[in-house]
Design a protein around this motif. Sequence first.
Motif, PDB file in Angstrom:
ATOM      1  N   ARG A  65       0.947  -1.030   0.015  1.00  0.00           N
ATOM      2  CA  ARG A  65       0.031  -0.056  -0.055  1.00  0.00           C
ATOM      3  C   ARG A  65       0.863   1.348   0.162  1.00  0.00           C
ATOM      4  N   GLU A  66       1.953   1.247   0.664  1.00  0.00           N
ATOM      5  CA  GLU A  66       3.074   2.264   0.744  1.00  0.00           C
ATOM      6  C   GLU A  66       3.468   2.552  -0.639  1.00  0.00           C
ATOM      7  N   ARG A  67       3.802   1.447  -1.518  1.00  0.00           N
ATOM      8  CA  ARG A  67       4.415   1.614  -2.756  1.00  0.00           C
ATOM      9  C   ARG A  67       3.249   2.183  -3.541  1.00  0.00           C
ATOM     10  N   LEU A  68       2.102   1.663  -3.494  1.00  0.00           N
ATOM     11  CA  LEU A  68       0.768   2.259  -4.365  1.00  0.00           C
ATOM     12  C   LEU A  68       0.607   3.842  -4.092  1.00  0.00           C
ATOM     13  N   LYS A  69       0.720   4.039  -2.801  1.00  0.00           N
ATOM     14  CA  LYS A  69       0.645   5.377  -2.303  1.00  0.00           C
ATOM     15  C   LYS A  69       1.631   6.301  -3.024  1.00  0.00           C
ATOM     16  N   ASN A  70       2.912   5.979  -3.021  1.00  0.00           N
ATOM     17  CA  ASN A  70       3.966   6.726  -3.449  1.00  0.00           C
ATOM     18  C   ASN A  70       3.866   6.967  -4.872  1.00  0.00           C
ATOM     19  N   MET A  71       3.649   5.959  -5.528  1.00  0.00           N
ATOM     20  CA  MET A  71       3.323   5.980  -6.984  1.00  0.00           C
ATOM     21  C   MET A  71       2.159   6.671  -7.165  1.00  0.00           C
ATOM     22  N   ARG A  72       1.167   6.781  -6.654  1.00  0.00           N
ATOM     23  CA  ARG A  72      -0.120   7.552  -6.712  1.00  0.00           C
ATOM     24  C   ARG A  72       0.254   9.085  -6.585  1.00  0.00           C
ATOM     25  N   ASP A  73       1.038   9.441  -5.598  1.00  0.00           N
ATOM     26  CA  ASP A  73       1.367  10.759  -5.227  1.00  0.00           C
ATOM     27  C   ASP A  73       2.415  11.347  -6.430  1.00  0.00           C
ATOM     28  N   MET A  74       3.126  10.497  -6.770  1.00  0.00           N
ATOM     29  CA  MET A  74       4.189  10.879  -7.707  1.00  0.00           C
ATOM     30  C   MET A  74       3.414  11.082  -8.757  1.00  0.00           C
ATOM     31  N   THR A  75       2.461  10.306  -9.426  1.00  0.00           N
ATOM     32  CA  THR A  75       1.793  10.423 -10.593  1.00  0.00           C
ATOM     33  C   THR A  75       0.815  11.580 -10.593  1.00  0.00           C
ATOM     34  N   GLN A  76       0.505  11.964  -9.513  1.00  0.00           N
ATOM     35  CA  GLN A  76      -0.414  13.137  -9.315  1.00  0.00           C
ATOM     36  C   GLN A  76       0.404  14.282  -9.524  1.00  0.00           C
ATOM     37  N   SER A  77       1.651  14.513  -8.988  1.00  0.00           N
ATOM     38  CA  SER A  77       2.327  15.594  -9.151  1.00  0.00           C
ATOM     39  C   SER A  77       2.957  15.574 -10.608  1.00  0.00           C
ATOM     40  N   ASP A  78       3.202  14.462 -11.301  1.00  0.00           N
ATOM     41  CA  ASP A  78       3.544  14.547 -12.480  1.00  0.00           C
ATOM     42  C   ASP A  78       2.398  14.823 -13.457  1.00  0.00           C
ATOM     43  N   TYR A  79       1.102  14.599 -13.078  1.00  0.00           N
ATOM     44  CA  TYR A  79       0.181  14.975 -14.106  1.00  0.00           C
ATOM     45  C   TYR A  79       0.091  16.503 -13.942  1.00  0.00           C
ATOM     46  N   LEU A  80       0.250  17.156 -12.938  1.00  0.00           N
ATOM     47  CA  LEU A  80       0.092  18.500 -12.942  1.00  0.00           C
ATOM     48  C   LEU A  80       1.192  19.329 -13.343  1.00  0.00           C
ATOM     49  N   ALA A  81       2.349  18.603 -13.244  1.00  0.00           N
ATOM     50  CA  ALA A  81       3.532  19.390 -13.865  1.00  0.00           C
ATOM     51  C   ALA A  81       3.274  19.273 -15.457  1.00  0.00           C
ATOM     52  N   VAL A  82       2.926  18.434 -16.061  1.00  0.00           N
ATOM     53  CA  VAL A  82       2.785  18.098 -17.484  1.00  0.00           C
ATOM     54  C   VAL A  82       1.556  19.111 -18.015  1.00  0.00           C
ATOM     55  N   LYS A  83       0.524  19.359 -17.212  1.00  0.00           N
ATOM     56  CA  LYS A  83      -0.386  20.220 -17.478  1.00  0.00           C
ATOM     57  C   LYS A  83       0.325  21.632 -17.494  1.00  0.00           C
ATOM     58  N   GLU A  84       1.012  21.911 -16.554  1.00  0.00           N
ATOM     59  CA  GLU A  84       1.799  23.329 -16.303  1.00  0.00           C
ATOM     60  C   GLU A  84       2.620  23.402 -17.529  1.00  0.00           C
ATOM     61  N   ILE A  85       3.471  22.340 -18.104  1.00  0.00           N
ATOM     62  CA  ILE A  85       4.312  22.654 -18.990  1.00  0.00           C
ATOM     63  C   ILE A  85       3.523  22.656 -20.518  1.00  0.00           C
ATOM     64  N   MET A  86       2.564  22.009 -20.565  1.00  0.00           N
ATOM     65  CA  MET A  86       1.942  22.192 -21.738  1.00  0.00           C
ATOM     66  C   MET A  86       1.253  23.429 -21.856  1.00  0.00           C
ATOM     67  N   ALA A  87       0.798  24.248 -20.892  1.00  0.00           N
ATOM     68  CA  ALA A  87       0.446  25.362 -20.867  1.00  0.00           C
ATOM     69  C   ALA A  87       1.418  26.503 -21.481  1.00  0.00           C
ATOM     70  N   ALA A  88       2.731  26.177 -20.982  1.00  0.00           N
ATOM     71  CA  ALA A  88       3.902  27.164 -21.248  1.00  0.00           C
ATOM     72  C   ALA A  88       4.185  26.969 -22.718  1.00  0.00           C
ATOM     73  N   LEU A  89       4.112  25.439 -23.204  1.00  0.00           N
ATOM     74  CA  LEU A  89       4.666  25.477 -24.435  1.00  0.00           C
ATOM     75  C   LEU A  89       3.266  25.634 -25.527  1.00  0.00           C
ATOM     76  N   SER A  90       2.252  25.691 -25.108  1.00  0.00           N
ATOM     77  CA  SER A  90       1.190  26.090 -26.031  1.00  0.00           C
ATOM     78  C   SER A  90       1.216  27.682 -26.408  1.00  0.00           C
ATOM     79  N   GLU A  91       1.741  28.252 -25.573  1.00  0.00           N
ATOM     80  CA  GLU A  91       2.014  29.847 -25.704  1.00  0.00           C
ATOM     81  C   GLU A  91       2.638  30.133 -26.816  1.00  0.00           C
ATOM     82  N   ARG A  92       3.801  29.127 -27.154  1.00  0.00           N
ATOM     83  CA  ARG A  92       4.565  29.408 -28.119  1.00  0.00           C
ATOM     84  C   ARG A  92       4.141  29.086 -29.602  1.00  0.00           C
ATOM     85  N   VAL A  93       3.085  28.391 -29.431  1.00  0.00           N
ATOM     86  CA  VAL A  93       2.385  28.127 -30.960  1.00  0.00           C
ATOM     87  C   VAL A  93       1.677  29.229 -31.605  1.00  0.00           C
ATOM     88  N   ASP A  94       2.250  29.563 -32.574  1.00  0.00           N
ATOM     89  CA  ASP A  94       1.914  30.655 -33.290  1.00  0.00           C
ATOM     90  C   ASP A  94       0.426  30.625 -34.109  1.00  0.00           C
TER      91      ASP A  94
END
Lengths: 206, 206
Positions: A113-142
Amino acid sequence: MEEFSRLHNIFEQTKEAIGTFMGMLQPIIDNAQDEHTRLYYHHIYEEEEQRLERLNELLPTLEGIIQENRGDQLSNRELSRLLSDLNLERFGLHNFREHLELAMYEFTADEDRERLKNMRDMTQSDYLAVKEIMAALSERVDDVAVGKLVDHDEGHTIHQVDHAKASAKAQGKAIGQTDQPGESAKEAHRLSKVRRGLTVGSLRHL
Amino acid sequence: MEEFSRLHNIFEQTKEAIGTFMGMLQPIIDNAQDEHTRLYYHHIYEEEEQRLERLNELLPTLEGIIQENRGDQLSNRELSRLLSDLNLERFGLHNFREHLELAMYEFTADEDRERLKNMRDMTQSDYLAVKEIMAALSERVDDVAVGKLVDHDEGHTIHQVDHAKASAKAQGKAIGQTDQPGESAKEAHRLSKVRRGLTVGSLRHL
């Protein structure tokens, strides 16, 4: 350029987590006492396998951009294409998080359960990071359409049910909190309808 | 050109089925007696919602090709791109079939089960048709890598478990047969490893 290294790290990290998760699921599938359980975990296993195959295509693309230092010179077409692929993997991370939360019902040992929880938390933070990076990249599209790019995943992040909390409750443990616990399902649905407009998906066929 | 009309029909048809399936799942989610059940069907619902969004982008692309009669004039790049999108939807159909098979455990009324079974059979035949059309289209791509294109989904179609038969058995009804019932999981895994080579996925970043 830094964005591409961050993305690469995230997808390398989640790729490793897929391997760990598959290793945990395999004995459940092999030793399932009933067919429904077997079908269920086999299905989740396969979906993660599909994600793994996609990541094995995406990672070399990111590596190429990083090695050739081309991050700032991508054409509109390349950037749109990449955003479309990233959007797919953003949903992939969201779905992975839910697979992990669902698996918490199967695994009862503290270590698992600890392993799953750690992966879950990591995945949630990865998800938010990808969202943020996508927002930054999309501003560059002309492109006017992309300038108006809006986030359309409220319906996916604000759940009718709080997966992590629910599975924690079911097991009598505290696993985590929702991202936006204040919003009800109805409100989320309403917001999702209001905010939904142009999507990264609409770049897919440029 | 005929391929594009066939694809369009298939994806229109499956889009309608998604709507039917979502309509069946919603009351299960709303009235779930335990959180696990609620999370589980909500997760499936969301995955189908994601697929629906992708289809809403793909269908206009196909319509454009059909209306402008451009099926035979697509560039290598366009065709590769399309094959990559079709590959994603091929997996989408596969996953939908499994979602339907898993749902057969929840629905016990004859009418509901008949509906699920019909959608399941339709989805399986759509899956096979898309595979066949993809093989024909990939021959047109003027690229050595694509000439060697091999089917790499044995691991996905030959199951360790026979989903349809298993859920039928669980409910005491005959639902359907597997695609290739003779092959064991181990054999399937071996074949999958042997046959896996260049994939449509590898076209994704051309």
